[in-house]
Design a protein around this motif. Structure first.
Motif, PDB file in Angstrom:
ATOM      1  N   TYR A 131       0.832  -1.213   0.000  1.00 14.46           N
ATOM      2  CA  TYR A 131       0.000   0.000   0.000  1.00 14.46           C
ATOM      3  C   TYR A 131       0.861   1.255   0.000  1.00 14.46           C
ATOM      4  N   GLU A 132       1.981   1.191   0.708  1.00 15.15           N
ATOM      5  CA  GLU A 132       2.858   2.342   0.784  1.00 15.15           C
ATOM      6  C   GLU A 132       3.581   2.593  -0.540  1.00 15.15           C
ATOM      7  N   LYS A 133       3.804   1.531  -1.307  1.00 16.49           N
ATOM      8  CA  LYS A 133       4.547   1.681  -2.567  1.00 16.49           C
ATOM      9  C   LYS A 133       3.699   2.257  -3.699  1.00 16.49           C
ATOM     10  N   ILE A 134       2.398   2.244  -3.560  1.00 16.06           N
ATOM     11  CA  ILE A 134       1.528   2.782  -4.610  1.00 16.06           C
ATOM     12  C   ILE A 134       1.693   4.288  -4.653  1.00 16.06           C
ATOM     13  N   PRO A 135       1.898   4.871  -5.837  1.00 17.79           N
ATOM     14  CA  PRO A 135       2.066   6.342  -5.918  1.00 17.79           C
ATOM     15  C   PRO A 135       0.823   7.070  -5.456  1.00 17.79           C
ATOM     16  N   ARG A 136       0.983   8.117  -4.698  1.00 16.36           N
ATOM     17  CA  ARG A 136      -0.131   8.866  -4.132  1.00 16.36           C
ATOM     18  C   ARG A 136      -0.722   9.866  -5.119  1.00 16.36           C
ATOM     19  N   SER A 137       0.093  10.527  -5.871  1.00 17.92           N
ATOM     20  CA  SER A 137      -0.400  11.591  -6.765  1.00 17.92           C
ATOM     21  C   SER A 137       0.196  11.390  -8.158  1.00 17.92           C
ATOM     22  N   ILE A 147      -9.608  13.560   1.511  1.00 19.09           N
ATOM     23  CA  ILE A 147      -9.732  12.912   2.818  1.00 19.09           C
ATOM     24  C   ILE A 147      -9.556  11.429   2.582  1.00 19.09           C
ATOM     25  N   HIS A 148      -8.545  10.807   3.155  1.00 18.87           N
ATOM     26  CA  HIS A 148      -8.258   9.378   2.967  1.00 18.87           C
ATOM     27  C   HIS A 148      -9.167   8.573   3.866  1.00 18.87           C
ATOM     28  N   LEU A 149      -9.929   7.655   3.183  1.00 17.34           N
ATOM     29  CA  LEU A 149     -10.834   6.767   3.912  1.00 17.34           C
ATOM     30  C   LEU A 149     -10.196   5.398   4.047  1.00 17.34           C
ATOM     31  N   LEU A 150     -10.889   4.479   4.728  1.00 24.10           N
ATOM     32  CA  LEU A 150     -10.381   3.127   4.888  1.00 24.10           C
ATOM     33  C   LEU A 150     -10.365   2.414   3.518  1.00 24.10           C
ATOM     34  N   PRO A 151      -9.295   1.690   3.179  1.00 21.99           N
ATOM     35  CA  PRO A 151      -9.243   1.018   1.864  1.00 21.99           C
ATOM     36  C   PRO A 151     -10.183  -0.185   1.795  1.00 21.99           C
ATOM     37  N   ILE A 152     -10.522  -0.585   0.542  1.00 22.96           N
ATOM     38  CA  ILE A 152     -11.389  -1.743   0.293  1.00 22.96           C
ATOM     39  C   ILE A 152     -10.536  -2.840  -0.339  1.00 22.96           C
ATOM     40  N   ARG A 163     -11.916  10.916  -0.696  1.00 17.07           N
ATOM     41  CA  ARG A 163     -13.059  11.788  -0.945  1.00 17.07           C
ATOM     42  C   ARG A 163     -12.575  13.228  -0.922  1.00 17.07           C
ATOM     43  N   GLU A 164     -13.100  14.008  -1.827  1.00 16.35           N
ATOM     44  CA  GLU A 164     -12.702  15.410  -1.864  1.00 16.35           C
ATOM     45  C   GLU A 164     -13.295  16.156  -0.679  1.00 16.35           C
ATOM     46  N   LYS A 165     -12.443  16.967  -0.119  1.00 10.99           N
ATOM     47  CA  LYS A 165     -12.894  17.781   1.003  1.00 10.99           C
ATOM     48  C   LYS A 165     -13.476  19.079   0.483  1.00 10.99           C
ATOM     49  N   PRO A 166     -14.647  19.466   0.938  1.00 13.39           N
ATOM     50  CA  PRO A 166     -15.237  20.727   0.454  1.00 13.39           C
ATOM     51  C   PRO A 166     -14.343  21.913   0.825  1.00 13.39           C
ATOM     52  N   VAL A 167     -14.044  22.706  -0.174  1.00 15.80           N
ATOM     53  CA  VAL A 167     -13.146  23.850   0.015  1.00 15.80           C
ATOM     54  C   VAL A 167     -13.942  25.016   0.579  1.00 15.80           C
ATOM     55  N   LEU A 168     -13.473  25.520   1.682  1.00 15.62           N
ATOM     56  CA  LEU A 168     -14.133  26.672   2.304  1.00 15.62           C
ATOM     57  C   LEU A 168     -13.349  27.933   2.000  1.00 15.62           C
TER      58      LEU A 168
END
Length: 796
Positions: A131-137, A147-152, A163-168
């Motif tokens: 999981y750590e080796k997978i590129p993040r961006s 927002i990082h949720l629990l993986p499936i 999930r995208e965090k609503p920008v305030l």
């Protein structure tokens, strides 16, 4: 066999030890408390987390590509520099690179798939590492905050969920927050400064509240000391009052309140610590309650004394506390109150615990630079000496004072040694007190009982004697031997202190106090020291270093020694008589008037009490000189001197020849001679009494007339009982003029009205009046002043 657990019967439950049941109950309570603590801790953490989440702003995640643009450019430049052009490489190397490029999975694989290429080869690889080796961006566009949720996890592997965090709008939030802060500032009014009058009113209210609280605690303790002994701690905690407005006043009130409480609730015996055997034994509830009260009382009394000691130390060291509640000026007032409380406890509780500790605190303060504190401590010690019948407390104080004087190399206040004069050590008083305390009770012997009493009377007598013995033991009256032992030890320490000063510090200001003390206790000194002591006293007088009052104390001490046990010694004190006789005229109505009292005491010991060893010539010389002295001293001194002459005329009846004009024997009276034996006093008369008959003081006139009449005991010239029954020293003190008033007051003379009042010219003669009028009316003419013609006429 089946192990059946039987239910315990009621009897077995009763037989269960009380300790076991108590332990079970304690364990149960401990578990409940621990569970409750855990629950409270979790709730506290949860509340704190919620509070932190609400208070903190959401911070947007930064773009990793935009984070450090400078470093990224530098890295690309380095890579370009390291890369070599293809034309500079060999053919073999190019071929090898192409083969490797075709095999490289990280370049040829589908990057959208999350399944690793070598999944089959690496079966045992850790899931977290994959999981750590997978590129993040992977997007080139600016990333949104995720927002990082629990993986499936599915057949293909682990699929990360985001999930995208609503920008305030952060700017809008900042503006809203600033507006809220401004509104809060507007709502909160600034604290208004109080005026001096309002501040005083507020202080008065606070002080009244503290006074009521102190009064409530004190009354509760007094009403039931055993139950409310814990309130002493609450009251003592007010000694640390931190409100700067009322701190000093409240601390003073608490110190005085606790002092009065301890004086009231302390028992009349010393509380000793319990032994291990006494602690382990079973006792009744009442006894246990009494023990708890005593332990609590002793501990609080100890802490209270420590607090008072700390107050005095802070004042002596002139240092401020960190709290800075009490100023340096207020420390002296607090220290005076603390010292006053210590003095009261010293006098009121000589039997109770920590009395020696109070003595150690008080004795150095007797020599303090502050006159008020020094006098306060000296007066307390004097009071303790006067009321101490047994001598236990007095011995403790004397030991500490003696050690302190020696440690300071005799550089102390004379008042410290003057306190020794208040010791209750007199042979007659000790005997009288002990006889009153322990009257010997003589019980009947068995033979006397059998002879004089019947069988029933003997039985009653036996029971009565047993009861009397028990009562005598219950009284706990101190024996005569113990009292005499304490007094002897005390006197030994006193005399050691006195003799050290006489030997090592003869020019010390302590010498008058030492001589006065020796004069009082001289009759108790051992006979072995008499010769040496008289030699020392005479050498002190002859040295000339002493003041007049100190030399009088030397004379007084010498005659006190000789009037007691010194009667059996063959010592001629003529040199002391001569010294007193020749120095009598140093007394006058000024500064030396205070020495008259010592002179009167010396005359009483030298002439009246030693009448058998005094010759008539000596008595006549002293009477004559005393009458001369009475002319130029204050009225109270004249009264004391005339009263002494009256006693001497009664003691030596043949001295009445001084009232006659005729001389006795040969020779002429020599008033300037310093030897009383050879001044021929029998050839003079007491003409001074006629001058004293016209004295302004009525008592002096009365005594002079009484002596002229021959000092009769009966008749018209006899004195009234209020004068005749008093000693010379008592009359001197009774008619003292220390208050700068006449005693008794002088009667105002009534002015007599005259029939004819002469005014103005009526005082002059008629002829003189006419001559003055004529000369005043003549016109003044300018005439030459020629004095020669008046000179020529008498010459012719």
């Amino acid at each position: 066999r089946r192990n059946k657990k039987q239910v315990p019967s009621f009897r077995k439950l009763l037989k269960t030890s009380k300790v076991k049941l108590e332990n079970k109950l304690k364990n149960k309570q401990f578990k409940q408390q621990s569970n409750l603590k855990k629950y409270r801790k979790e709730q506290r953490k949860l509340r704190q987390a919620v509070k932190d989440a609400v208070s903190k702003k959401p911070i947007p995640l930064e773009d990793p590509k935009k984070k450090r643009p400078g470093k990224r450019i530098e890295r690309e430049e380095e890579e370009e520099e390291e890369a070599l052009p293809l034309d500079m490489m060999d053919e073999d190397d190019l071929q090898l690179m192409k083969d490797l490029g075709q095999r490289a999975s990280f370049l040829t694989r589908d990057l959208s798939s999350s399944e690793p290429v070598h999944a089959k080869k690496r079966k045992h690889e850790n899931i977290i590492d994959k999981y750590e080796k997978i590129p993040r961006s992977l997007q080139t566009a600016p990333e949104k905050e995720l927002i990082h949720l629990l993986p499936i996890k599915d057949k293909s592997g682990i699929i990360p969920q985001t999930r995208e965090k609503p920008v305030l709008d952060t700017n809008q939030d900042e503006e809203d927050q600033e507006e809220m802060e401004l509104e809060e500032e507007i709502i909160e009014d600034p604290i208004r400064e109080l005026t001096i009058e309002e501040h005083l009113i507020e202080r008065k209210k606070k002080l009244q509240e503290k006074k009521l609280h102190i009064a409530a605690l004190a009354s509760a303790i007094l009403s039931d000391p055993e139950s409310n002994v814990k309130k002493l701690k609450e009251l003592r905690s007010m000694l640390m009052e931190q409100d700067p407005d009322v701190a000093v006043t409240v601390r003073k009130l608490v110190i005085i309140s606790l002092m009065e409480l301890f004086k009231d609730i302390t028992p009349s015996y010393k509380i000793r610590p319990l032994t291990e055997a006494e602690k382990s034994t079973k006792i009744r509830k009442e006894t246990q309650k009494l023990r708890e009260f005593e332990e609590g009382l002793v501990s609080q009394y100890k802490f209270y004394l420590e607090n008072l000691e700390q107050v005095v130390k802070d004042w002596k060291q002139r240092k401020l506390k960190k709290s800075n509640v009490v100023s340096l000026k207020a420390y002296k007032g607090l220290a005076e109150v603390a010292v006053k409380s210590l003095c009261e406890l010293l006098v009121a509780l000589p039997h109770f615990n920590f009395h020696n500790n109070i003595i150690v605190l008080i004795v150095p303060l007797m020599n303090d630079l502050s006159k008020s504190i020094s006098e306060m401590c000296c007066e307390a010690v004097k009071k303790l000496f006067k009321q101490d019948k047994l001598g236990q407390a007095s011995l403790g104080v004397i030991k500490v004072i003696s050690g302190f004087v020696k440690g300071r190399n005799y550089d102390v206040r004379p008042e410290m040694l003057k306190t020794f004069l208040c010791l209750r050590i007199k042979e007659v008083e000790v005997k009288k007190d002990t006889e009153d305390i322990n009257k010997p009770k003589k019980f009947m012997t068995f033979k006397e009982k059998r002879k004089n009493l019947s069988r029933m009377q003997r039985k009653w007598k036996k029971a009565e004697e047993k009861l009397e013995r028990e009562l005598r033991e219950a009284e706990a009256s101190e024996s005569t031997e113990k009292k005499l032992k304490l007094h002897t030890e005390t006197l030994n320490i006193v005399f050691v202190t006195y003799f050290r000063i006489l030997k090592k510090a003869q020019r010390s200001p302590l010498l008058p106090a030492v001589l006065e003390g020796l004069a009082k206790f001289a009759h108790l000194i051992n006979v072995e020291f008499f010769d040496d002591l008289l030699v020392v006293l005479h050498s002190l007088i002859e040295s000339g270093d002493l003041s007049y009052q100190e030399s009088l104390h030397c004379v007084q001490t010498a005659f006190h020694i000789l009037s007691g046990q010194g009667d059996v010694m063959n010592i001629d004190p003529m040199k002391f008589y001569t010294h007193l006789y020749k120095t009598l005229f140093k007394l006058h109505a000024g500064a030396t008037n205070e020495g008259v009292e010592i002179v009167l005491q010396c005359l009483d010991v030298m002439l009246t009490k030693r009448r058998k060893q005094v010759s008539q010539q000596r008595a006549l010389a002293f009477i004559k000189r005393l009458c001369t002295l009475a002319l130029h001293v204050l009225p109270n001194s004249s009264i004391g001197i005339l009263a002494t002459n009256r006693i001497l005329m009664h003691t030596f009846p043949k001295t009445d020849l001084l009232l006659d004009n005729e001389s006795q024997g040969s020779g002429v009276f020599l008033p300037e001679l310093d030897e009383p034996e050879y001044c021929n006093a029998q050839n003079t008369a007491l003409w001074e009494l006629h001058a004293l008959r016209r004295h302004f003081h009525p008592i002096v006139r009365r005594l002079a007339a009484h002596l002229i009449a021959g000092a009769p005991l009966e008749g018209s010239e006899a004195l009234k009982p209020e004068l005749s029954r008093r000693s010379a020293v008592e009359l001197f003190e009774a008619y003292s003029m220390a208050a700068m008033t006449f005693n008794p007051p002088v009667e105002t003379s009534s002015s007599k009205r005259k029939d004819k009042v002469l005014q103005g010219d009526s005082f002059l003669n008629e002829d003189l009046n006419q001559l003055t009028k004529r000369l005043c009316n003549e016109v003044a003419t300018q005439l030459p002043l020629d004095f020669t013609k008046y000179l020529k006429t008498p010459l012719r």
